[in-house]
Motif scaffolding. Structure first.
Motif, mmCIF file in Angstrom:
data_model
loop_
_atom_site.group_PDB
_atom_site.id
_atom_site.type_symbol
_atom_site.label_atom_id
_atom_site.label_comp_id
_atom_site.label_asym_id
_atom_site.label_seq_id
_atom_site.Cartn_x
_atom_site.Cartn_y
_atom_site.Cartn_z
ATOM 1 N N VAL A 144 -61.436 -72.490 -61.540
ATOM 2 C CA VAL A 144 -61.800 -73.814 -61.028
ATOM 3 C C VAL A 144 -61.584 -73.839 -59.524
ATOM 4 N N ALA B 52 -63.019 -79.493 -66.856
ATOM 5 C CA ALA B 52 -62.886 -78.241 -66.098
ATOM 6 C C ALA B 52 -61.856 -77.314 -66.739
ATOM 7 N N SER C 36 -63.483 -73.655 -68.202
ATOM 8 C CA SER C 36 -63.649 -72.732 -67.080
ATOM 9 C C SER C 36 -62.799 -71.466 -67.178
#
Length: 366
Positions: free
Chosen positions: A210, A203, A207
């Motif tokens: 998140v 993540a 990203s």
């Protein structure tokens, strides 16, 4: 990405229960911005996959609304949502060639054959599978199969690409390589990606933002740097990244608050959730933020004596597990040091001093 613009997707008061009693997703309010890479991160059973499945149309909310471009899509079937989907098991048709697998969404949409061929070639080029259209999926590696699934999700120019742990079946090195490729592909295409994972490193790597889920609730929604450097509660601090966690009581006043250890030492820090003075609290500090001094140095700032219990070599860094005493669990303090062949490493049994920078010491109510 413009946060002030109308979001591409809006969850408003969305709830989901399977048995009529326990809520898997609780009163979810979430805006997904156009063109962003949003990851839904959390442990098993936290509600992240259910949220993705409701967005895809495979699950229906028990309550609340899901809006796409401001229009209600709660009752719209999956095949009419114009979303690409990539699953962990890839869901490729084994009897169809790579090209036929990628062309499948176009066939369903009755796209002319000539245009199909052109789009399939472009999609395969995009995921670096040029010239593999005639192969069967069983003749491909796991990473190549993952790319086929991604090409199939992108070939019809979807508004959204939804991914449910698509890299989970890959080995560590290939998974890390695919993370970089996915992020680069997102940058090139500008398509909105929504990605479900339980892997915090994944993540953080890919990203723009998140959403951290736990027990059906978003605990924090933030960009990756804020999420790591400024967790909003104890759960996020423990789930995202590694932490040293110390226990004590809160002392001080105003901005000058500190964790008091049972032995009397004070650790100044940020009182994140406005815990009450005198209450039991936890202080969380990233291992790489703790400064280690030789016991003979006596730094100007306050530092706490500790003993090295274990030293673990990770290649790029050395991880020390230290005993602090003062009512803390043995070997509870983790310190990350850059590896260096020139400097002698601390050894088990060595006495050291540990400095906890106040700006990196985040204090949460127990």
């Amino acid at each position: 990405m413009n946060p002030s613009a109308e979001p591409l997707v809006r969850f408003s008061g969305v709830q989901k229960t399977y048995d009529g009693e326990q809520l898997v997703v609780r009163s979810l309010d979430l805006d997904i911005q156009r063109g962003e890479f949003l990851s839904l991160l959390g442990p098993s059973g936290s509600g992240k996959t259910t949220t993705l499945m409701m967005l895809a149309g495979f699950e229906s909310p028990t309550a609340g609304d899901i809006l796409l471009d401001g229009k209600q899509i709660t009752g719209t079937p999956p095949h009419k949502r114009n979303f690409g989907m990539v699953f962990q098991n890839y869901a490729l048709f084994p009897h169809l060639t790579v090209g036929q697998n990628v062309a499948y969404p176009l066939t369903v949409r009755k796209v002319p054959k000539a245009e199909q061929a052109e789009r399939v070639k472009k999609a395969l080029d995009m995921v670096r599978l040029t010239g593999m259209a005639d192969r069967l999926p069983t003749r491909l590696s796991g990473g190549q199969q993952q790319r086929v699934a991604l090409a199939r999700a992108l070939v019809f120019n979807p508004q959204l690409v939804l991914m449910d742990e698509p890299l989970g079946a890959l080995d560590k090195q290939l998974r890390e390589h695919m993370q970089i490729e996915l992020k680069e592909l997102h940058r090139q295409l500008g398509v909105t990606f929504v990605y479900v994972t339980h892997d915090q490193g994944e993540a953080l790597t890919m990203s723009d933002r998140v959403a951290v889920f736990n027990e059906g609730v978003i605990q924090q929604l933030a960009d990756v740097e804020t999420l790591y450097e400024a967790p909003s509660n104890r759960f996020v601090a423990g789930f995202v990244g590694d932490n040293t966690v110390l226990s004590g009581t809160l002392q001080g006043a105003g901005a000058d608050t500190a964790l008091q250890l049972p032995g009397g030492y004070l650790l100044p820090g940020v009182n994140v959730n406005q815990a009450a003075l005198g209450s039991a609290v936890h202080a969380c500090v990233r291992p790489e933020r703790i400064v280690l001094h030789a016991h003979s140095e006596y730094p100007k700032t306050s530092a706490i004596p500790a003993t090295v219990a274990r030293a673990i070599y990770y290649g790029d860094h050395l991880r020390l597990m230290c005993d602090l005493g003062h009512g803390q669990e043995p070997a509870t303090v983790k310190v990350a040091l850059a590896s260096s062949a020139s400097n002698p490493h601390p050894q088990p049994g060595d006495a050291v001093l540990l400095e906890f920078p106040p700006v990196s010491t985040r204090i949460y109510a127990v």
